[in-house]
Design an enzyme around this catalytic site. Structure first.
Site, PDB file in Angstrom:
ATOM      1  N   CYS A  50      -1.956  -2.390   7.866  1.00 57.12           N
ATOM      2  CA  CYS A  50      -1.923  -3.340   6.749  1.00 57.12           C
ATOM      3  C   CYS A  50      -0.688  -4.235   6.746  1.00 57.12           C
ATOM      4  O   CYS A  50      -0.764  -5.387   6.321  1.00 57.12           O
ATOM      5  CB  CYS A  50      -2.090  -2.597   5.436  1.00 57.12           C
ATOM      6  SG  CYS A  50      -3.752  -1.895   5.309  1.00 57.12           S
TER       7      CYS A  50
ATOM      8  N   LYS B  91      -7.463  -4.861   4.993  1.00 53.29           N
ATOM      9  CA  LYS B  91      -6.126  -4.553   5.492  1.00 53.29           C
ATOM     10  C   LYS B  91      -5.142  -5.634   5.082  1.00 53.29           C
ATOM     11  O   LYS B  91      -4.024  -5.353   4.663  1.00 53.29           O
ATOM     12  CB  LYS B  91      -6.134  -4.417   7.021  1.00 53.29           C
ATOM     13  CG  LYS B  91      -6.540  -3.047   7.534  1.00 53.29           C
ATOM     14  CD  LYS B  91      -8.000  -2.788   7.399  1.00 53.29           C
ATOM     15  CE  LYS B  91      -8.412  -1.487   8.077  1.00 53.29           C
ATOM     16  NZ  LYS B  91      -9.848  -1.240   7.850  1.00 53.29           N
TER      17      LYS B  91
ATOM     18  N   ASP C 266       0.790  -1.249   0.000  1.00 54.07           N
ATOM     19  CA  ASP C 266       0.000   0.000   0.000  1.00 54.07           C
ATOM     20  C   ASP C 266       0.818   1.294   0.000  1.00 54.07           C
ATOM     21  O   ASP C 266       0.446   2.276   0.668  1.00 54.07           O
ATOM     22  CB  ASP C 266      -0.961   0.015   1.205  1.00 54.07           C
ATOM     23  CG  ASP C 266      -1.941  -1.149   1.189  1.00 54.07           C
ATOM     24  OD1 ASP C 266      -1.901  -1.955   0.238  1.00 54.07           O
ATOM     25  OD2 ASP C 266      -2.744  -1.267   2.132  1.00 54.07           O
TER      26      ASP C 266
ATOM     27  N   LYS D 133      -6.647  -4.874  -3.041  1.00 48.87           N
ATOM     28  CA  LYS D 133      -7.249  -5.532  -1.882  1.00 48.87           C
ATOM     29  C   LYS D 133      -8.263  -4.609  -1.218  1.00 48.87           C
ATOM     30  O   LYS D 133      -8.009  -3.420  -1.052  1.00 48.87           O
ATOM     31  CB  LYS D 133      -6.161  -5.965  -0.889  1.00 48.87           C
ATOM     32  CG  LYS D 133      -5.330  -4.828  -0.309  1.00 48.87           C
ATOM     33  CD  LYS D 133      -4.194  -5.398   0.528  1.00 48.87           C
ATOM     34  CE  LYS D 133      -3.417  -4.366   1.290  1.00 48.87           C
ATOM     35  NZ  LYS D 133      -4.134  -3.601   2.288  1.00 48.87           N
TER      36      LYS D 133
END
Ligand code: TIU
Length: 221
Positions: free
Chosen positions: A162, A132, A24, A129
């Site tokens: 995450c 998390k 992320d 996604k």
């Protein structure tokens, strides 16, 4: 095989069975005007992780390792966004609202994309996604199984959210998860430290923790 100095103990890993997973590192978390800032956070706190991450990414590419990127977010129709996630708290903008980098945490918007410094290249899987954890509701497990991956080198943000969730998911699935401390970051420095401590406690209950310099010197040896 490389021998890594790590906590709680050194670990030997076969790079052919190791993937680098970068969690992320999106504009929505690292740049002003995105999801992280709407939650009330100082996004500049995540900047320190970018350069160590960039160096590890370059080394992993050079070594021919599998490199996987993840992005948290939702489809434009938000059918995959749980109402409990969208409605929680009192953010300045909610997921799906329009901000300076487009709709917050929505796939295809500028803010959802990965920061330029760590941009994926052709052949590197990018996992979108909704949660998390990177295993939840994605094909990450299938991709790793198809490449006979046993070890995960984990970078990204945020350490206690995450990154931690993905490490816990990976640990339950039998992967050796090695978190690169300086390649991770949090809006809460104390959560960063505690998030790492929780992984390596009790003999490495969820995995191992090391730093980018230790990895890079082991890879160069
Ligand atoms: N990627 C990730 O960690 N998602 C978050 O929402 N993190 C926060 O720390 N808010």
């Amino acid at each position: 095989m490389i021998q890594l100095v790590a906590e709680p103990a050194p670990i030997g890993i076969d790079l052919a069975r190791t993937a680098l997973i970068i969690i992320d590192m999106q504009r929505d978390f690292l740049e002003p005007g995105g999801f992280g800032e709407t939650l009330g956070n100082d996004v500049s706190l995540l900047k320190a992780a970018v350069e160590p991450c960039r160096q590890v990414l370059a080394a992993a590419r050079k070594a021919g390792m599998l490199v996987i990127h993840t992005r948290e977010g939702h489809s434009p129709d938000m059918h995959d966004a749980p109402p409990a996630k969208v409605a929680r708290g009192a953010p300045s903008k909610r997921i799906g609202d329009v901000g300076p980098m487009g709709r917050i945490l929505i796939q295809g918007e500028p803010g959802h994309d990965i920061i330029p410094e760590l941009y994926p290249i052709a052949g590197e899987p990018v996992i979108d996604k909704p949660g998390k954890g990177a295993f939840y509701a994605t094909n990450l497990g299938l991709i790793l199984a198809n490449r006979s991956i046993e070890n995960l080198l984990v970078c990204g943000v945020t350490t206690e959210v995450c990154v931690n969730t993905t490490v816990r998911e990976g640990n339950d699935r039998g992967f050796r998860c090695i978190v690169l401390s300086d390649c991770c970051g949090s809006y809460f420095p104390e959560f960063h430290e505690t998030g790492l401590a929780m992984i390596k406690a009790q003999g490495g209950i969820f995995g191992w923790v090391t730093g980018s310099k230790k990895l890079l010197s082991a890879m160069a040896a």
